[in-house]
Motif scaffolding. Sequence first.
Motif, mmCIF file in Angstrom:
data_model
loop_
_atom_site.group_PDB
_atom_site.id
_atom_site.type_symbol
_atom_site.label_atom_id
_atom_site.label_comp_id
_atom_site.label_asym_id
_atom_site.label_seq_id
_atom_site.Cartn_x
_atom_site.Cartn_y
_atom_site.Cartn_z
ATOM 1 N N ILE A 12 45.703 61.862 84.275
ATOM 2 C CA ILE A 12 46.899 62.540 83.755
ATOM 3 C C ILE A 12 47.433 63.531 84.783
ATOM 4 O O ILE A 12 48.651 63.613 85.003
ATOM 5 C CB ILE A 12 46.576 63.257 82.422
ATOM 6 C CG1 ILE A 12 46.181 62.244 81.350
ATOM 7 C CG2 ILE A 12 47.732 64.122 81.953
ATOM 8 C CD1 ILE A 12 47.253 61.223 81.021
ATOM 9 N N LEU A 13 46.550 64.268 85.421
ATOM 10 C CA LEU A 13 46.974 65.226 86.448
ATOM 11 C C LEU A 13 47.630 64.501 87.617
ATOM 12 O O LEU A 13 48.675 64.933 88.114
ATOM 13 C CB LEU A 13 45.764 66.038 86.929
ATOM 14 C CG LEU A 13 46.028 67.101 87.964
ATOM 15 C CD1 LEU A 13 46.910 68.205 87.381
ATOM 16 C CD2 LEU A 13 44.733 67.679 88.474
ATOM 17 N N THR A 14 47.037 63.414 88.052
ATOM 18 C CA THR A 14 47.609 62.640 89.168
ATOM 19 C C THR A 14 48.976 62.079 88.805
ATOM 20 O O THR A 14 49.899 62.131 89.617
ATOM 21 C CB THR A 14 46.652 61.489 89.539
ATOM 22 O OG1 THR A 14 45.374 62.028 89.875
ATOM 23 C CG2 THR A 14 47.186 60.692 90.716
ATOM 24 N N LEU A 15 49.091 61.555 87.598
ATOM 25 C CA LEU A 15 50.384 61.000 87.172
ATOM 26 C C LEU A 15 51.455 62.085 87.048
ATOM 27 O O LEU A 15 52.617 61.859 87.355
ATOM 28 C CB LEU A 15 50.238 60.250 85.859
ATOM 29 C CG LEU A 15 49.473 58.928 85.932
ATOM 30 C CD1 LEU A 15 49.256 58.368 84.539
ATOM 31 C CD2 LEU A 15 50.215 57.927 86.794
ATOM 32 N N SER A 16 51.066 63.261 86.603
ATOM 33 C CA SER A 16 52.052 64.338 86.434
ATOM 34 C C SER A 16 52.484 64.897 87.784
ATOM 35 O O SER A 16 53.635 65.303 87.945
ATOM 36 C CB SER A 16 51.495 65.438 85.549
ATOM 37 O OG SER A 16 50.411 66.080 86.170
ATOM 38 N N VAL A 17 51.604 64.907 88.770
ATOM 39 C CA VAL A 17 51.963 65.400 90.107
ATOM 40 C C VAL A 17 52.827 64.364 90.822
ATOM 41 O O VAL A 17 53.756 64.715 91.540
ATOM 42 C CB VAL A 17 50.680 65.728 90.915
ATOM 43 C CG1 VAL A 17 51.003 65.996 92.365
ATOM 44 C CG2 VAL A 17 49.967 66.908 90.298
ATOM 45 N N ALA A 18 52.516 63.091 90.627
ATOM 46 C CA ALA A 18 53.245 62.018 91.315
ATOM 47 C C ALA A 18 54.690 61.896 90.823
ATOM 48 O O ALA A 18 55.548 61.410 91.536
ATOM 49 C CB ALA A 18 52.524 60.694 91.116
ATOM 50 N N MET A 19 54.940 62.323 89.607
ATOM 51 C CA MET A 19 56.299 62.188 89.063
ATOM 52 C C MET A 19 57.075 63.372 89.509
ATOM 53 O O MET A 19 58.010 63.710 89.736
ATOM 54 C CB MET A 19 56.266 62.097 87.552
ATOM 55 C CG MET A 19 55.617 60.842 87.093
ATOM 56 S SD MET A 19 55.707 60.755 85.311
ATOM 57 C CE MET A 19 55.703 59.022 85.087
#
Length: 113
Positions: free
Chosen positions: A106-113
């Motif tokens: 979730i953290l990776t997906l939120s940073v990537a967006m």
Amino acid sequence: SFLLVPMSLPFLWLMFFWKRGITMYDHAVFSLYALSFMALLVIVVSLLGMAGLSAAAGILVCVAPPIHMFVQLRGAYRLRKRSALWRTIVLLFVSLGVFVLYLLTILTLSVAM
């Protein structure tokens, strides 16, 4: 939170791959039922915390998940007490690992967006 289901299926499969008659569908149902219980537990703990019963909420957070896992393992997979106990201990550690992996995803997906 449904991302937790496919993340946990391989670990459940590893605990039961030698038992006949248990399929990935069984593990998926087991995971969804466990997620539902945990969601309801979060709601109850939140309400207890708002009511000023944080000690009871803390005890419930520590005691309810292992007891529920044990009872759920025994019922869903028709295990004996001893077999359900060692799988409960393994499942507690696996659940912690999967939850950390979920949070990192979730953290990776939120940073990537």
